[in-house]
Design a protein around this motif. Structure first.
Motif, mmCIF file in Angstrom:
data_model
loop_
_atom_site.group_PDB
_atom_site.id
_atom_site.type_symbol
_atom_site.label_atom_id
_atom_site.label_comp_id
_atom_site.label_asym_id
_atom_site.label_seq_id
_atom_site.Cartn_x
_atom_site.Cartn_y
_atom_site.Cartn_z
ATOM 1 N N LEU A 160 23.277 -43.785 -7.619
ATOM 2 C CA LEU A 160 23.487 -42.377 -7.334
ATOM 3 C C LEU A 160 22.133 -41.655 -7.329
ATOM 4 C CD1 LEU A 160 25.692 -40.195 -6.892
ATOM 5 C CD2 LEU A 160 25.518 -39.712 -9.341
ATOM 6 N N LYS A 161 21.810 -41.014 -6.223
ATOM 7 C CA LYS A 161 20.571 -40.260 -6.059
ATOM 8 C C LYS A 161 20.760 -39.318 -4.880
ATOM 9 C CE LYS A 161 18.472 -43.985 -3.299
ATOM 10 N NZ LYS A 161 17.304 -44.900 -3.168
ATOM 11 N N PRO A 162 19.901 -38.301 -4.709
ATOM 12 C CA PRO A 162 20.091 -37.325 -3.626
ATOM 13 C C PRO A 162 20.167 -37.959 -2.239
ATOM 14 C CG PRO A 162 18.501 -36.494 -5.207
ATOM 15 C CD PRO A 162 18.792 -37.913 -5.607
ATOM 16 N N GLU A 163 19.452 -39.063 -2.028
ATOM 17 C CA GLU A 163 19.481 -39.721 -0.718
ATOM 18 C C GLU A 163 20.842 -40.328 -0.410
ATOM 19 O OE1 GLU A 163 15.276 -39.559 -2.121
ATOM 20 O OE2 GLU A 163 17.214 -40.059 -3.019
ATOM 21 N N ASN A 164 21.654 -40.585 -1.427
ATOM 22 C CA ASN A 164 22.960 -41.208 -1.233
ATOM 23 C C ASN A 164 24.124 -40.226 -1.397
ATOM 24 O OD1 ASN A 164 21.759 -43.653 -0.711
ATOM 25 N ND2 ASN A 164 21.980 -44.417 -2.801
ATOM 26 N N VAL A 165 23.811 -38.934 -1.408
ATOM 27 C CA VAL A 165 24.850 -37.899 -1.409
ATOM 28 C C VAL A 165 24.789 -37.192 -0.057
ATOM 29 C CG1 VAL A 165 25.694 -35.790 -2.481
ATOM 30 C CG2 VAL A 165 24.703 -37.596 -3.903
ATOM 31 N N LEU A 166 25.873 -37.252 0.690
ATOM 32 C CA LEU A 166 25.925 -36.720 2.052
ATOM 33 C C LEU A 166 26.667 -35.389 2.074
ATOM 34 C CD1 LEU A 166 26.817 -40.067 3.843
ATOM 35 C CD2 LEU A 166 24.558 -39.095 3.454
ATOM 36 N N LEU A 167 26.278 -34.517 3.013
ATOM 37 C CA LEU A 167 26.846 -33.178 3.094
ATOM 38 C C LEU A 167 27.715 -33.038 4.343
ATOM 39 C CD1 LEU A 167 23.714 -31.081 2.022
ATOM 40 C CD2 LEU A 167 25.558 -32.003 0.589
ATOM 41 N N VAL A 168 28.974 -32.655 4.115
ATOM 42 C CA VAL A 168 29.973 -32.506 5.175
ATOM 43 C C VAL A 168 30.439 -31.051 5.197
ATOM 44 C CG1 VAL A 168 32.245 -33.265 5.988
ATOM 45 C CG2 VAL A 168 30.692 -34.904 4.892
ATOM 46 N N PRO A 169 30.625 -30.433 6.387
ATOM 47 C CA PRO A 169 31.036 -29.020 6.454
ATOM 48 C C PRO A 169 32.336 -28.744 5.703
ATOM 49 C CG PRO A 169 30.371 -29.823 8.617
ATOM 50 C CD PRO A 169 30.428 -31.023 7.714
ATOM 51 N N THR A 170 32.419 -27.581 5.061
ATOM 52 C CA THR A 170 33.646 -27.178 4.361
ATOM 53 C C THR A 170 34.630 -26.566 5.344
ATOM 54 O OG1 THR A 170 32.642 -25.043 3.825
ATOM 55 C CG2 THR A 170 32.460 -26.773 2.179
ATOM 56 N N ILE A 171 35.872 -26.408 4.876
ATOM 57 C CA ILE A 171 36.932 -25.964 5.772
ATOM 58 C C ILE A 171 37.022 -24.450 5.897
ATOM 59 C CG2 ILE A 171 38.695 -25.906 3.955
ATOM 60 C CD1 ILE A 171 40.700 -26.965 5.976
ATOM 61 N N ASN A 172 36.580 -23.705 4.867
ATOM 62 C CA ASN A 172 36.881 -22.279 4.846
ATOM 63 C C ASN A 172 35.683 -21.350 4.959
ATOM 64 O OD1 ASN A 172 35.950 -23.089 2.389
ATOM 65 N ND2 ASN A 172 37.597 -22.197 1.167
ATOM 66 N N SER A 173 34.491 -21.883 5.217
ATOM 67 C CA SER A 173 33.361 -20.983 5.422
ATOM 68 C C SER A 173 32.279 -21.692 6.212
ATOM 69 C CB SER A 173 32.801 -20.480 4.082
ATOM 70 O OG SER A 173 32.374 -21.557 3.300
ATOM 71 N N SER A 174 31.819 -21.055 7.264
ATOM 72 C CA SER A 174 30.803 -21.660 8.107
ATOM 73 C C SER A 174 29.473 -21.690 7.381
ATOM 74 C CB SER A 174 30.661 -20.861 9.411
ATOM 75 O OG SER A 174 30.281 -19.530 9.134
ATOM 76 N N GLY A 175 28.733 -22.774 7.592
ATOM 77 C CA GLY A 175 27.415 -22.886 6.998
ATOM 78 C C GLY A 175 27.389 -23.535 5.635
ATOM 79 N N ASN A 176 28.556 -23.722 4.997
ATOM 80 C CA ASN A 176 28.597 -24.374 3.685
ATOM 81 C C ASN A 176 28.984 -25.840 3.834
ATOM 82 O OD1 ASN A 176 27.828 -22.158 2.231
ATOM 83 N ND2 ASN A 176 29.923 -21.520 1.735
ATOM 84 N N PHE A 177 28.577 -26.634 2.858
ATOM 85 C CA PHE A 177 28.852 -28.064 2.908
ATOM 86 C C PHE A 177 29.428 -28.537 1.581
ATOM 87 C CE2 PHE A 177 25.521 -27.275 5.980
ATOM 88 C CZ PHE A 177 25.921 -28.013 7.082
ATOM 89 N N VAL A 178 30.183 -29.628 1.658
ATOM 90 C CA VAL A 178 30.692 -30.279 0.467
ATOM 91 C C VAL A 178 29.942 -31.597 0.302
ATOM 92 C CG1 VAL A 178 32.557 -31.370 1.761
ATOM 93 C CG2 VAL A 178 32.749 -31.172 -0.698
ATOM 94 N N ALA A 179 29.628 -31.960 -0.921
ATOM 95 C CA ALA A 179 28.894 -33.187 -1.193
ATOM 96 C C ALA A 179 29.849 -34.374 -1.299
ATOM 97 C CB ALA A 179 28.093 -33.038 -2.487
#
Length: 368
Positions: A129-148
Motif C-alpha cells: 500500500l502506497k500512493p502509487e497504488n491508490v487510484l482515483l475514480v470520479p464520484t457520482i454526486n459531484s464533478s471534479g471529486n474522486f474516490v480512492a
C-alpha cells in the motif's frame, strides 16, 4: 500504451460500439499486459482480485485473456477498471510538497480504509500500500471529486489468520521500503496490521507531502531499513496538522503491532467523523453489476506493435487501444525511485542486513 512497469505494459482500451455485444463492459478499461512466459505476477493479481471482488473501494477486474501478436508471441492481458483521476501519488506531487486539503485527505483515507477492511476480511494482506497504488475514480454526486480505490495486488498474500497459522514468514519481503512496518523489517511478518502501518505513512504523505521517515539528510535504502528496524526510532508525526489527524497517525504508526488500530477501529476515529456516508460514492455503479456476472474471460483479441487497434478477431470491431498521455493513469510508471532489498533479521538488540541490496521494481518480491 499509458504505462509500463516490471510486469509489462498498460494500455487504455475504449469501446468503439457501445451497443455491441460487449456493452456490458465499461466504455474504457485499463489493460495490463505481459508475455505469457513472464506473466506470473499478473496472473497472481487476477487470482487475488477474484477473491476480493465486490468492494467499490478496490479497483475492479473484468476478466483475463491470452492473445497472440502478429509475430506469434502470446500475451496475457488483465482487464481492469480505468481510473481517470490517475494515482494518489500524482495528486500529492501536484501539491508542490504542501500536501492535499485535509478534507480530501479524510475522504481518501475513509475510502482506503473501507477497501482495506474488505481485503482483510477476505483473508488477504495487500503488502504494498502506497500512493502509487491508490487510484482515483470520479464520484457520482459531484464533478471534479474522486474516490480512492486500492489497486496493484501483484504482491498481495493470504494472511496467517486465513491459513489458521500463527505466523506466515516469507523468505522475501514484499513491498516498498519506505512503507514497510517494523515487524516486517525485523521479523519478516506481514499481516493486516502491516497494511495499517503503511496507511499511516500514506496519510502522512497526503497531509504534508512528506514521509514520516523524512530526515534532513537523504537516507539510502540500507539506512532507511535500519531506522525502521531500530526500536529506539519513531516516525515523525507532523506538528502543523490538526489534533484529530495527529491522533489518527499515532493510532496507525504504533511500533508494536498488537497495539496498532485495525481498519475497523480506525473507521470510527474522530479524524473521519466529518466525512459523510455518501461523499465517496463511485460514479460507475455498473462495475459491480459486471463483476456479479463473473466474466472470467473477455472475447479473443490481438494487436501488434505497429497497429493500435485490436485486429484479426471478433473483438477488433468493438475495441481500440490508443495513447493518452494526458489521461493521468500512471500507476505503473517506467521510472520507479523506490528500491527493494533483501530481508533484515534481528539478533538480540542488533539489526543487521543479510545479503546485498537489490534495486528492483516494487511489483517483484524482494530478492526475486
Amino acid at each position: 500504451m499509458i504505462g509500463k512497469g516490471s510486469f509489462g505494459s498498460v494500455f487504455l482500451g475504449t469501446l468503439k460500439k457501445p451497443r455491441s455485444r460487449f456493452s456490458c463492459f465499461p466504455s474504457a478499461m485499463a489493460v495490463k499486459s505481459a508475455e505469457v512466459s513472464v506473466s506470473a505476477s499478473l496472473q497472481k493479481e487476477k487470482e487475488v482480485l477474484d477473491n476480493v471482488k465486490g468492494c467499490p473501494y478496490v479497483i475492479g477486474c473484468f476478466g483475463e485473456e491470452i492473445t497472440t501478436q502478429d509475430n506469434g508471441e502470446m500475451v496475457y492481458n488483465l482487464l481492469l477498471e480505468y481510473a481517470s483521476g490517475g494515482t494518489l501519488a500524482d495528486s500529492i506531487e501536484k501539491s508542490d510538497g504542501c500536501g492535499l486539503p485535509e478534507y480530501d485527505v479524510k475522504r481518501y483515507t475513509k475510502s482506503i480504509l473501507k477497501g482495506l477492511r474488505h481485503i482483510h476480511d477476505c483473508g488477504y494482506v495487500h503488502c504494498d500500500l502506497k500512493p502509487e497504488n491508490v487510484l482515483l475514480v470520479p464520484t457520482i454526486n459531484s464533478s471534479g471529486n474522486f474516490v480512492a480505490k486500492i489497486g496493484d495486488f501483484g504482491l498481495a498474500k493470504r494472511s496467517a489468520q486465513s491459513k489458521k497459522r500463527r505466523f506466515d514468514l516469507d523468505l522475501y519481503l514484499r513491498g516498498t521500503p519506505l512503507y514497510l512496518a517494523p515487524e516486517t523489517v525485523i521479523e519478516r511478518v506481514q499481516e493486516p496490521s502491516s497494511d495499517i502501518w503503511a496507511l499511516g505513512c500514506v496519510v502522512c504523505k497526503m497531509l504534508t507531502g512528506k514521509s514520516p521517515w523524512d530526515r534532513v539528510e537523504e537516507l539510502n535504502t540500507e539506512d532507511l531499513l535500519r531506522m525502521i528496524g531500530d526500536r529506539r526510532e519513531l516516525p515523525k508525526i507532523p506538528s502543523d496538522i490538526s489534533d484529530e489527524a495527529r491522533g489518527f497517525l499515532k493510532a496507525c504508526l504504533v511500533r508494536k503491532r498488537m497495539f496498532r488500530f485495525t481498519a475497523e477501529m480506525l473507521m470510527d476515529h474522530t479524524f473521519l467523523a466529518s466525512v459523510g456516508e455518501h461523499d465517496d460514492e463511485v460514479k460507475d455503479k455498473g462495475l459491480l453489476d459486471v463483476q456479479d456476472e463473473e466474466l472470467v474471460a473477455a472475447p479473443s483479441f490481438s494487436w501488434s506493435e505497429t497497429d493500435s487497434e485490436f485486429s484479426g478477431s471478433s473483438f477488433s470491431g468493438d475495441w481500440s487501444l490508443y495513447s493518452d498521455d494526458a489521461s493521468g493513469f500512471s500507476s505503473w510508471s517506467e521510472e520507479d525511485e523506490d528500491s527493494e532489498v533483501q530481508f533484515i533479521e534481528s539478533s538480540g538488540k542488533k539489526v543487521s542486513l543479510v545479503g546485498p541490496l537489490n534495486c528492483l521494481a516494487s511489483t517483484i518480491p524482494i530478492g526475486a
